[in-house]
Design a protein around this motif. Structure first.
Motif, PDB file in Angstrom:
ATOM      1  N   ASP A 223      39.088  37.723  41.423  1.00 50.87           N
ATOM      2  CA  ASP A 223      39.115  36.318  41.826  1.00 50.87           C
ATOM      3  C   ASP A 223      38.682  36.089  43.275  1.00 50.87           C
ATOM      4  OD1 ASP A 223      40.079  35.601  39.277  1.00 50.87           O
ATOM      5  OD2 ASP A 223      42.139  36.020  39.901  1.00 50.87           O
ATOM      6  N   THR A 224      38.956  37.044  44.149  1.00 45.23           N
ATOM      7  CA  THR A 224      38.693  36.831  45.573  1.00 45.23           C
ATOM      8  C   THR A 224      37.549  37.674  46.111  1.00 45.23           C
ATOM      9  OG1 THR A 224      40.201  38.563  46.335  1.00 45.23           O
ATOM     10  CG2 THR A 224      41.163  36.388  45.890  1.00 45.23           C
ATOM     11  N   ALA A 225      37.076  38.642  45.311  1.00 48.74           N
ATOM     12  CA  ALA A 225      36.025  39.588  45.732  1.00 48.74           C
ATOM     13  C   ALA A 225      36.499  40.507  46.841  1.00 48.74           C
ATOM     14  CB  ALA A 225      34.746  38.869  46.162  1.00 48.74           C
TER      15      ALA A 225
ATOM     16  N   PRO B 281      50.441  44.112  33.363  1.00 43.65           N
ATOM     17  CA  PRO B 281      51.304  42.924  33.522  1.00 43.65           C
ATOM     18  C   PRO B 281      51.543  42.529  34.973  1.00 43.65           C
ATOM     19  CG  PRO B 281      52.577  44.843  32.809  1.00 43.65           C
ATOM     20  CD  PRO B 281      51.133  45.215  32.695  1.00 43.65           C
ATOM     21  N   THR B 282      51.456  43.483  35.902  1.00 47.01           N
ATOM     22  CA  THR B 282      51.702  43.171  37.315  1.00 47.01           C
ATOM     23  C   THR B 282      50.450  43.337  38.171  1.00 47.01           C
ATOM     24  OG1 THR B 282      52.371  45.462  37.770  1.00 47.01           O
ATOM     25  CG2 THR B 282      54.104  43.915  37.098  1.00 47.01           C
ATOM     26  N   LEU B 283      49.297  43.561  37.532  1.00 49.49           N
ATOM     27  CA  LEU B 283      48.062  43.791  38.269  1.00 49.49           C
ATOM     28  C   LEU B 283      47.175  42.562  38.248  1.00 49.49           C
ATOM     29  CD1 LEU B 283      47.163  47.380  36.989  1.00 49.49           C
ATOM     30  CD2 LEU B 283      48.271  46.769  39.152  1.00 49.49           C
ATOM     31  N   ALA B 284      46.567  42.258  39.375  1.00 51.30           N
ATOM     32  CA  ALA B 284      45.595  41.168  39.424  1.00 51.30           C
ATOM     33  C   ALA B 284      44.333  41.603  38.684  1.00 51.30           C
ATOM     34  CB  ALA B 284      45.258  40.830  40.868  1.00 51.30           C
ATOM     35  N   PRO B 285      43.585  40.670  38.093  1.00 53.34           N
ATOM     36  CA  PRO B 285      42.332  41.034  37.431  1.00 53.34           C
ATOM     37  C   PRO B 285      41.398  41.735  38.413  1.00 53.34           C
ATOM     38  CG  PRO B 285      42.939  38.756  36.933  1.00 53.34           C
ATOM     39  CD  PRO B 285      43.855  39.228  38.017  1.00 53.34           C
TER      40      PRO B 285
ATOM     41  N   LEU C 201      29.801  37.576  38.963  1.00 54.89           N
ATOM     42  CA  LEU C 201      30.683  37.121  37.888  1.00 54.89           C
ATOM     43  C   LEU C 201      30.184  35.784  37.377  1.00 54.89           C
ATOM     44  CD1 LEU C 201      33.442  37.707  36.415  1.00 54.89           C
ATOM     45  CD2 LEU C 201      34.484  36.184  38.116  1.00 54.89           C
ATOM     46  N   TRP C 202      29.955  35.712  36.057  1.00 63.82           N
ATOM     47  CA  TRP C 202      29.441  34.497  35.425  1.00 63.82           C
ATOM     48  C   TRP C 202      30.485  33.940  34.458  1.00 63.82           C
ATOM     49  CZ3 TRP C 202      24.750  33.147  37.378  1.00 63.82           C
ATOM     50  CH2 TRP C 202      23.915  34.159  37.882  1.00 63.82           C
ATOM     51  N   ASP C 203      30.544  32.616  34.377  1.00 63.11           N
ATOM     52  CA  ASP C 203      31.455  31.934  33.462  1.00 63.11           C
ATOM     53  C   ASP C 203      30.752  31.758  32.116  1.00 63.11           C
ATOM     54  OD1 ASP C 203      33.250  30.282  32.143  1.00 63.11           O
ATOM     55  OD2 ASP C 203      33.680  29.067  33.912  1.00 63.11           O
ATOM     56  N   LEU C 204      31.362  32.271  31.048  1.00 67.52           N
ATOM     57  CA  LEU C 204      30.773  32.132  29.711  1.00 67.52           C
ATOM     58  C   LEU C 204      31.255  30.885  28.983  1.00 67.52           C
ATOM     59  CD1 LEU C 204      30.901  35.811  28.378  1.00 67.52           C
ATOM     60  CD2 LEU C 204      28.897  34.522  29.148  1.00 67.52           C
ATOM     61  N   ARG C 205      32.116  30.102  29.621  1.00 71.85           N
ATOM     62  CA  ARG C 205      32.613  28.891  28.977  1.00 71.85           C
ATOM     63  C   ARG C 205      31.629  27.748  29.215  1.00 71.85           C
ATOM     64  NH1 ARG C 205      38.305  29.259  31.935  1.00 71.85           N
ATOM     65  NH2 ARG C 205      36.805  29.683  33.585  1.00 71.85           N
ATOM     66  N   GLN C 206      32.109  26.526  29.184  1.00 72.89           N
ATOM     67  CA  GLN C 206      31.215  25.369  29.203  1.00 72.89           C
ATOM     68  C   GLN C 206      30.344  25.296  30.449  1.00 72.89           C
ATOM     69  OE1 GLN C 206      33.616  21.901  28.521  1.00 72.89           O
ATOM     70  NE2 GLN C 206      33.823  22.281  26.342  1.00 72.89           N
TER      71      GLN C 206
END
Length: 299
Positions: free
Chosen positions: A294-296, A273-277, A243-248
């Motif tokens: 988020d946690t792998a 709405p109730t599911l984690a990414p 997972l890569w961050d495309l922001r700054q």
């Protein structure tokens, strides 16, 4: 998970026999009351690529040189397009549009209209080797393609004109995807890197640190904040998704390790709405894994 269940439903309704396809109609037959419908296979050889087309439709490409549009709900093949001279390698579309794009080992890309009964509505020749990457802008006005010839090209989908061509040594493209709402395209490569292209000038805006193995696939989150890439591997070495961050910061956020052979594809799953990414990965080790983004942790 909804995607996986829908695709599982599609697969469960396939009967492995062949019948002649008739354009603009389902090839399935209705059995006795209470019996499940059975449909011809979408392809007569291996399926090489699949993509969402509309909420109830998907498009697939295969080694049989054809492109098929199928209903996720019924499993029926609704459309079939044939014009490529060799295996179809990638398919894509702008979600909820009627335009379908297919890439092939015949070195070309074609555009198809969902409700058009004749051949392709546009043809994009120009690569010197098999086309292995395909990404369309959200409004379907522009197309980016990549190839094992080390090039990435940008096209006008209305005219078929090549608007730009960029070559990078050893950049054997494996996959492309467009960042939602942005002019950026993500590209993975056999040179073990993941690049961010600015489609406006067709220049590399950023290159993430090289991994230890070939990068086989990529995907972008719907909010455009993150991208995923997946790695080749064997015997438990490599085969991770990243997972890569495309922001700054544009740095590595997380790795997802657990496959024992090449991770062939990776995708962000729709978020409820109730599911984690969550993300999903598939591998040559015959498994599909679902991960907490988020946690792998595996679901």
């Amino acid at each position: 998970l909804l995607v996986a269940r829908a695709m599982g439903k599609l697969q469960s309704k396939i009967s492995f026999h062949t019948t002649k396809y008739r354009a603009d109609s389902s090839v399935g037959q209705t059995g006795p009351a209470g019996a499940s419908q059975q449909h011809s296979p979408a392809h007569t050889d291996a399926v090489t690529s699949v993509a969402a087309l509309k909420p109830d439709l998907c498009v697939s490409g295969g080694r049989d040189k054809s492109v098929a549009v199928s209903s996720w709900r019924s499993g029926a093949v609704l459309r079939r397009f044939i014009s490529h001279e060799r295996e179809v390698t990638k398919v894509t579309s702008a979600l909820d549009s009627n335009r379908i794009f297919s890439a092939s080992r015949d070195k070309t890309v074609m555009m198809w209209e969902l409700h058009r009964t004749s051949g392709p509505s546009q043809h994009f020749p120009g690569h010197d080797l098999v086309v292995t990457g395909l990404a369309v802008s959200p409004d379907a006005s522009q197309l980016c393609t990549g190839s094992r010839d080390n090039t990435v090209c940008k096209w006008d989908t209305e005219t078929g004109e090549c608007l730009g061509r960029a070559a990078i040594s050893r950049n054997l493209v494996t996959h492309l995807c467009w960042v939602p709402g942005e002019p950026y395209v993500i590209q993975t490569s056999e040179d073990k890197t993941t690049r961010v292209w600015d489609s406006r000038e067709l220049q590399v805006a950023h290159t993430f640190p090289a991994k230890q193995h070939i990068q086989t696939c990529c995907d972008v989150s719907q909010d455009g904040r993150y991208c995923l890439s997946s790695s080749s591997g064997s015997a438990g070495h490599g085969a991770e998704a990243t997972l890569w961050d495309l922001r700054q910061t544009r740095g590595r956020v997380c790795e997802y390790k657990g496959h024992f052979q090449t991770t062939t594809s990776c995708v962000f799953l729709p978020r409820g709405p109730t599911l984690a990414p969550s993300i999903a990965t598939s591998s040559s080790d015959s498994t599909v894994k679902v991960w907490d983004q988020d946690t792998a942790g595996r679901g």
